[in-house]
Design a protein around this motif. Structure first.
Motif, PDB file in Angstrom:
ATOM      1  N   LEU A  35       0.836  -1.205   0.000  1.00  0.00           N
ATOM      2  CA  LEU A  35       0.000   0.000   0.000  1.00  0.00           C
ATOM      3  C   LEU A  35       0.869   1.253   0.000  1.00  0.00           C
ATOM      4  CD1 LEU A  35      -2.668  -1.203   2.585  1.00  0.00           C
ATOM      5  CD2 LEU A  35      -3.136  -0.612   0.199  1.00  0.00           C
ATOM      6  N   SER A  36       1.992   1.195   0.724  1.00  0.00           N
ATOM      7  CA  SER A  36       2.909   2.331   0.751  1.00  0.00           C
ATOM      8  C   SER A  36       3.488   2.591  -0.634  1.00  0.00           C
ATOM      9  CB  SER A  36       4.028   2.066   1.754  1.00  0.00           C
ATOM     10  OG  SER A  36       4.993   3.098   1.728  1.00  0.00           O
ATOM     11  N   ARG A  37       3.870   1.539  -1.329  1.00  0.00           N
ATOM     12  CA  ARG A  37       4.412   1.711  -2.684  1.00  0.00           C
ATOM     13  C   ARG A  37       3.376   2.294  -3.632  1.00  0.00           C
ATOM     14  NH1 ARG A  37       8.039  -3.872  -2.871  1.00  0.00           N
ATOM     15  NH2 ARG A  37      10.015  -2.853  -2.282  1.00  0.00           N
ATOM     16  N   ASP A  38       2.130   1.856  -3.484  1.00  0.00           N
ATOM     17  CA  ASP A  38       1.068   2.434  -4.310  1.00  0.00           C
ATOM     18  C   ASP A  38       0.889   3.912  -4.004  1.00  0.00           C
ATOM     19  OD1 ASP A  38       0.551   0.044  -5.562  1.00  0.00           O
ATOM     20  OD2 ASP A  38      -1.189  -0.471  -4.331  1.00  0.00           O
ATOM     21  N   LEU A  39       0.981   4.260  -2.723  1.00  0.00           N
ATOM     22  CA  LEU A  39       0.782   5.640  -2.311  1.00  0.00           C
ATOM     23  C   LEU A  39       1.946   6.517  -2.781  1.00  0.00           C
ATOM     24  CD1 LEU A  39      -0.995   7.624  -0.732  1.00  0.00           C
ATOM     25  CD2 LEU A  39       0.183   6.907   1.354  1.00  0.00           C
ATOM     26  N   GLU A  40       3.173   6.061  -2.564  1.00  0.00           N
ATOM     27  CA  GLU A  40       4.333   6.854  -2.957  1.00  0.00           C
ATOM     28  C   GLU A  40       4.528   6.871  -4.470  1.00  0.00           C
ATOM     29  OE1 GLU A  40       5.369   8.579  -0.612  1.00  0.00           O
ATOM     30  OE2 GLU A  40       4.390   7.402   0.952  1.00  0.00           O
ATOM     31  N   GLY A  41       4.036   5.836  -5.152  1.00  0.00           N
ATOM     32  CA  GLY A  41       4.177   5.790  -6.603  1.00  0.00           C
ATOM     33  C   GLY A  41       3.062   6.477  -7.347  1.00  0.00           C
ATOM     34  N   GLY A  42       2.089   7.018  -6.620  1.00  0.00           N
ATOM     35  CA  GLY A  42       1.000   7.754  -7.256  1.00  0.00           C
ATOM     36  C   GLY A  42      -0.143   6.885  -7.746  1.00  0.00           C
ATOM     37  N   ARG A  43      -0.059   5.586  -7.517  1.00  0.00           N
ATOM     38  CA  ARG A  43      -1.159   4.712  -7.947  1.00  0.00           C
ATOM     39  C   ARG A  43      -2.358   4.805  -6.996  1.00  0.00           C
ATOM     40  NH1 ARG A  43       3.579   2.210  -8.741  1.00  0.00           N
ATOM     41  NH2 ARG A  43       3.528   1.112  -6.736  1.00  0.00           N
ATOM     42  N   LYS A  44      -2.103   5.259  -5.791  1.00  0.00           N
ATOM     43  CA  LYS A  44      -3.159   5.559  -4.837  1.00  0.00           C
ATOM     44  C   LYS A  44      -2.863   6.922  -4.244  1.00  0.00           C
ATOM     45  CE  LYS A  44      -5.101   1.193  -3.079  1.00  0.00           C
ATOM     46  NZ  LYS A  44      -4.619   0.299  -4.123  1.00  0.00           N
ATOM     47  N   SER A  45      -3.923   7.624  -3.868  1.00  0.00           N
ATOM     48  CA  SER A  45      -3.784   8.927  -3.223  1.00  0.00           C
ATOM     49  C   SER A  45      -4.316   8.834  -1.803  1.00  0.00           C
ATOM     50  CB  SER A  45      -4.583   9.981  -3.992  1.00  0.00           C
ATOM     51  OG  SER A  45      -5.977   9.681  -3.918  1.00  0.00           O
ATOM     52  N   LEU A  46      -4.062   9.874  -1.032  1.00  0.00           N
ATOM     53  CA  LEU A  46      -4.626   9.900   0.305  1.00  0.00           C
ATOM     54  C   LEU A  46      -6.155   9.893   0.263  1.00  0.00           C
ATOM     55  CD1 LEU A  46      -2.254  12.422   2.155  1.00  0.00           C
ATOM     56  CD2 LEU A  46      -2.438   9.954   2.534  1.00  0.00           C
ATOM     57  N   LYS A  47      -6.712  10.448  -0.804  1.00  0.00           N
ATOM     58  CA  LYS A  47      -8.163  10.401  -0.954  1.00  0.00           C
ATOM     59  C   LYS A  47      -8.633   8.963  -1.144  1.00  0.00           C
ATOM     60  CE  LYS A  47     -11.997  12.421  -3.569  1.00  0.00           C
ATOM     61  NZ  LYS A  47     -12.396  13.344  -4.668  1.00  0.00           N
ATOM     62  N   ASP A  48      -7.864   8.175  -1.882  1.00  0.00           N
ATOM     63  CA  ASP A  48      -8.211   6.760  -2.050  1.00  0.00           C
ATOM     64  C   ASP A  48      -8.139   6.029  -0.708  1.00  0.00           C
ATOM     65  OD1 ASP A  48      -8.498   7.063  -4.832  1.00  0.00           O
ATOM     66  OD2 ASP A  48      -6.357   6.722  -5.155  1.00  0.00           O
ATOM     67  N   ILE A  49      -7.086   6.325   0.063  1.00  0.00           N
ATOM     68  CA  ILE A  49      -6.954   5.712   1.390  1.00  0.00           C
ATOM     69  C   ILE A  49      -8.117   6.130   2.274  1.00  0.00           C
ATOM     70  CG2 ILE A  49      -5.493   5.486   3.434  1.00  0.00           C
ATOM     71  CD1 ILE A  49      -4.273   4.200   0.985  1.00  0.00           C
ATOM     72  N   ASP A  50      -8.532   7.374   2.148  1.00  0.00           N
ATOM     73  CA  ASP A  50      -9.679   7.865   2.900  1.00  0.00           C
ATOM     74  C   ASP A  50     -10.914   7.014   2.617  1.00  0.00           C
ATOM     75  OD1 ASP A  50     -12.128   9.433   3.460  1.00  0.00           O
ATOM     76  OD2 ASP A  50     -10.757  11.053   3.959  1.00  0.00           O
ATOM     77  N   GLY A  51     -11.127   6.665   1.359  1.00  0.00           N
ATOM     78  CA  GLY A  51     -12.278   5.838   1.010  1.00  0.00           C
ATOM     79  C   GLY A  51     -12.215   4.458   1.638  1.00  0.00           C
ATOM     80  N   LEU A  52     -11.015   3.874   1.653  1.00  0.00           N
ATOM     81  CA  LEU A  52     -10.846   2.564   2.278  1.00  0.00           C
ATOM     82  C   LEU A  52     -11.092   2.649   3.787  1.00  0.00           C
ATOM     83  CD1 LEU A  52      -7.607   1.417   0.402  1.00  0.00           C
ATOM     84  CD2 LEU A  52      -9.939   0.604   0.007  1.00  0.00           C
ATOM     85  N   VAL A  53     -10.564   3.700   4.407  1.00  0.00           N
ATOM     86  CA  VAL A  53     -10.756   3.877   5.844  1.00  0.00           C
ATOM     87  C   VAL A  53     -12.236   4.074   6.161  1.00  0.00           C
ATOM     88  CG1 VAL A  53     -10.267   5.386   7.817  1.00  0.00           C
ATOM     89  CG2 VAL A  53      -8.433   4.750   6.242  1.00  0.00           C
TER      90      VAL A  53
END
Length: 929
Positions: A35-53
């Motif tokens: 998940l960290s690699r997706d976040l740092e690589g731009g494949r996921k954003s904090l907004k995407d993480i917000d949706g999962l949370v």
């Protein structure tokens, strides 16, 4: 559950299977890395993480509603009135006796467990009340938190008590109706008090400096006003004359509350408030006794039975609550009392308060006391916290409510001298006959020596005379600090033994004709004394059938009392339906009742096994408590994993250097337990149970399954173990592993992070937390292996002696996914902080200090420093009417806006998600702390 969550759950299961090939493989950390690699690589954003949370927050809220439903079912009101009806074989006398005294006292406290927002609490309670616990009904609430103040806590407590009172009124009506059907000529003579309510919100001075004497007076008057309004509304249609009188008295109390809400440091304001309250006034009401008598007389003469029931129900409520929402508990620390008594019996401070000489001095002082009158001016100028409490109680009993007694709880009470000091001041201010002094037993010393303490206290002539005058002996046992310092299972067994010693001491000192009021203060979590499997277990865990029988066999009337602490505790009374279901469950499992002829439980018969077993568990728990490894791991993130859940400070203020060496003694029991939940392993519940049985496994296994108390322990252990994950504990250590950060970009897959990872790797080479977490995980793993060997050796079906948590695997996956998401967010924060440009030291705070603030999750402090170093709001040159032209500023410092966008704001957003994850994890565990 959303498709994205299902996909991540499937991925976590795949990763988990790798542990069969590589035992030290960590699926929780691996998913966090992905998940960290997706976040740092731009494949996921904090907004995407917000949706999962958000999706997992919903699962957590549903879990809270499901727990309430499981523990209280059925919620149906008609069925929940059945426990209050006449039982087979009852005669009128036995039925009247059953309800003449409370089956339980319920205390609403302000412990900092206001995890859910008010809107979330309402949504969870509504879902549980309707039985709609599997849909998203509980998920409509927003996650934005509101500020928690003492006033908001008090308001929440009063709302919960109000619903509890309404539920009790329904129970009282059911008692009268049932009696009317069975004894038509006698039923009106019933005087039922099925349950009594109390609160210490606004009266607890232990560890607080924000509650002034006028706060307590204001709250007490406001509660009086609210309760009188409730009484008046009840009587409006059936006794309008009495209702009008109560309305006027309530409005008068409300005006007095407003006066005491003003600045009492102003002598004029205090004088006006005090004189207004104490002066004769036609609406000044300090006793309900005449009104209760009038209601009962009218009911006796009333031909309409429904009206008579309503009159008697109102009288029963008044008898139970008095001129308030319930009884009140003041609370002070033993040191405050000891400091106060020195002024009276040892002004030169020559005596050791624990000495025989001090005891003799207090005895002499008690004999020589001449009661003193005091007024509000004396209260205002008194500097001693303890003495202020007694003067405040005198004023309340004299000018607010002369009927309802007041409890004086003494925290950390380890010497009889402290109790006698409380008696001294109660006698000094003329309230000895209306105050129940109650020592609290929860420290290691108090539990270990509590039996001798009680023997010595009850042998004192002054105390015995006082107990006979009051008609009860009151003690308080605490499961929070006890569970923290000796482990939850040893704490419960130690407290149980102390309760038995109280029965013995009462018999030995000729006090079997007074009641034993035992206030068991426990929280809503397993680690703080709340058994999670059933309401029967919950009620028996802090006051076991064995302990109850110790009183029953000596014909000592037992008055059990329990706490429902803070927001988590108030959920049990979150709606009218839940409040009635809670009282019905208590009535079905009345904690004051015991069969004196029941055979002794095998756990207490085989003390050759059980005593060694208890001691061995306690040794393991003590080993963790004094271990630098355990302390460092628990405090690795400070309190940064926790939301603010109360108005009381969770620990003392400290500087940055002190944070690095934070002691477990610096944080309170609730945040300590909450951190264990967040790190994924309830050490204070599980640790030691398996190790303690290792040398005698077969016999211990047989003992546990042959004993009802043993089965309760197994059910508690299984519930905790079902949610525990040692892999998660280990995963948090990897965040501080220098080798991990040095290796992460090694294969060239994250070249854009190379510098940041290198900075982290270099910085963490001197950090001890990676090793600390590994050592703790290793110790927990060894102990867990012993536990599972014990469980495997235990005879019979596990479902027979330990009901598993419903949907165990689903809960574990949800918690695992939440932990992985948080690990990714923490890595995001770590990577962002080391990329912030170098800035100058200010106020002795360096860039490295700010990095450490982030690593220990002191995020607000870190962000404040960063915003100081990189401001984005500047005075504009255009604000000035200057004729001379200027080329400067040329915009070179406007790059600070990029720093805020790329570093400061992402850290802030990530941390907000971290705290929302903490709420979701706590919900899966069933409580905060």
């Amino acid at each position: 559950m959303t498709p994205q969550i299902e996909e991540l759950n499937e991925r976590l299961q795949v990763l988990h299977r790798h542990t069969q090939d590589t035992p030290i493989y960590n699926p929780v950390f691996q998913l966090g890395l992905e998940l960290s690699r997706d976040l740092e690589g731009g494949r996921k954003s904090l907004k995407d993480i917000d949706g999962l949370v958000s999706a997992l927050e919903c699962e957590g809220l549903k879990a809270r509603a499901q727990k309430l439903d499981r523990m209280l079912a059925p919620i149906d009101a008609d069925r929940n009135l059945t426990p209050f009806a006449v039982r087979e074989g009852d005669d009128f006398e036995s039925f009247a006796q059953r309800w003449a005294n409370p089956m339980i006292h319920v205390v609403f406290t302000a412990h900092p467990t206001f995890l859910l927002t008010p809107v979330q609490s309402q949504a969870v309670a509504k879902a549980a009340s309707s039985g709609d616990v599997n849909s998203d009904t509980a998920c409509v609430a927003p996650h934005e938190r509101t500020q928690i103040t003492l006033d908001s806590e008090h308001d929440a407590a009063m709302q919960a008590i109000s619903r509890a009172q309404a539920a009790r009124d329904r129970a009282v009506r059911a008692i009268y109706r049932s009696a009317k059907s069975n004894w038509p000529g006698e039923w009106k003579s019933l005087r039922p008090t099925p349950v009594r309510f109390a609160s210490w919100v606004g009266y607890d001075m232990d560890g607080r400096t924000d509650i002034g004497w006028n706060t307590s007076i204001r709250y007490r008057l406001a509660e009086k006003s609210e309760r009188l309004a409730g009484y008046a509304a009840t009587l409006a249609g059936i006794a309008p004359d009495l209702s009008a009188r109560l309305v006027n008295a309530g409005e008068f109390a409300g005006r007095m509350a407003a006066l005491f809400g003003k600045d009492m440091s102003d002598p004029a304001a205090l004088s006006h408030a005090a004189n207004s309250l104490t002066a004769n006034h036609p609406d000044r009401l300090t006793s309900l006794a005449p009104i209760i008598s009038e209601l009962e007389d009218r009911a006796g003469a009333e031909s309409d039975e429904d009206t008579a029931i309503e009159l008697l129900t109102a009288a029963a409520a008044m008898r139970a609550d008095g001129l308030g929402m319930g009884w009140v508990h003041f609370r002070v620390n033993s040191s405050q009392l000891q400091n106060a008594i020195r002024r009276r019996v040892d002004p030169e401070s020559k005596l050791d308060i624990a000495s025989q000489a001090a005891l003799n001095a207090i005895r002499s002082g008690l004999e020589a006391i001449e009661p003193l009158d005091a007024n509000f001016a004396a209260l205002a100028i008194e500097s001693s916290t303890a003495i202020r409490q007694f003067i405040a109680m005198q004023q309340i009993l004299r000018h607010v409510d002369a009927d309802a007694p007041i409890r004086m709880l003494i925290a950390e009470c380890e010497q009889p001298q402290t109790v006698l000091a409380a008696l001294y001041f109660a006698r000094l201010f003329g309230v000895e006959d209306r105050i129940d002094v109650s020592p609290l037993f929860e420290t290691e010393t108090a539990l270990e020596h509590g039996g001798r303490f009680l023997d010595a206290l009850l042998a004192e002539d002054a105390f015995r005379d006082y107990a006979k005058k009051r008609g009860r002996i009151a003690i308080q046992t605490g499961f929070s600090d006890a569970g923290r310092f000796v482990g939850q299972i040893p704490a419960a067994l130690s407290i149980e033994r102390l309760q038995g010693r109280l029965a013995e001491a009462m018999e030995a000192n000729g006090l079997t004709d007074v009641a034993a009021l035992i206030f068991n203060t426990h929280g809503e979590s397993m680690g703080r004394g709340a058994h999670p499997v059933s309401m029967k277990d919950r009620l028996e865990w802090p006051l076991s059938p064995w302990a109850r029988r110790r009183f029953a066999r000596r014909n000592i009337r037992l008055e059990p009392e329990v706490s429902f602490q803070g927001g988590d505790g108030y959920l049990w009374f979150g709606t009218a339906e839940l409040a009635l279901a809670t009282l019905a469950n208590i009535a079905s499992n009345p904690p004051r009742e015991a069969d004196p002829d029941a055979p002794t439980d095998m756990f207490y018969r085989r003390t050759d096994l059980s005593l060694d077993f208890y001691r061995a568990i306690r040794r393991v728990q003590h080993m963790h408590l004094v271990s630098d490894t355990y302390s460092r791991a628990i405090t690795a993130f400070g309190l940064g994993l926790l939301n603010d859940t109360g108005s009381r400070r969770s620990r003392r203020q400290s500087d940055l250097n002190a944070d690095r060496k934070m002691s477990l003694r610096q944080i309170r029991a609730i945040p300590h337990n909450a951190i264990l939940q967040q790190l994924g392993y309830p050490v204070n519940v599980i640790a030691g149970f398996g190790t303690a049985a290792e040398t005698n496994r077969e016999e211990i296994a047989n003992l546990l399954t042959e004993s009802e108390r043993g089965k309760q322990m197994l059910r508690l252990l299984r519930s905790a173990d079902a949610l525990a994950s040692i892999k998660t504990v280990a995963a948090y250590g990897e965040l501080f592993n220098s080798a991990y950060w040095a290796s992460r970009p090694y294969r060239g897959t994250e070249e854009h992070l190379t510098d940041a990872c290198l900075t982290l790797a270099e910085y963490l080479t001197k950090d001890d937390r990676a090793g600390v977490f590994r050592r703790l995980a290793s110790r927990l793993r060894v102990d867990a292996l012993h536990l599972h060997r014990l469980l495997d050796a235990t005879p019979g079906s596990r479902d027979g002696w330990g009901t598993p948590i419903p949907d165990r695997e689903e809960k574990r996956r949800s918690i695992g996914l939440l932990q992985s998401l948080r690990l990714a967010l923490l890595q995001h924060m770590f990577l962002r902080i080391v990329q912030v440009p170098v800035f100058s030291r200010s106020n002795d705070i360096s860039r490295e200090d700010v990095m450490e603030m982030v690593f220990t999750l002191r995020i607000e402090d870190a962000l404040a420093q960063l915003r100081r170093a990189f401001p984005t709001n500047f005075p504009s040159i255009d604000d000035y009417a200057i004729d001379e032209p200027s080329d400067y500023p040329d915009g070179g410092d406007r790059g600070y806006e990029r720093i805020r966008r790329d570093y400061i704001e992402p850290i802030e957003q990530a941390y907000a998600l971290v705290l929302r994850i903490s709420t979701a994890i706590a919900n899966e565990f069933g409580a905060h702390g």
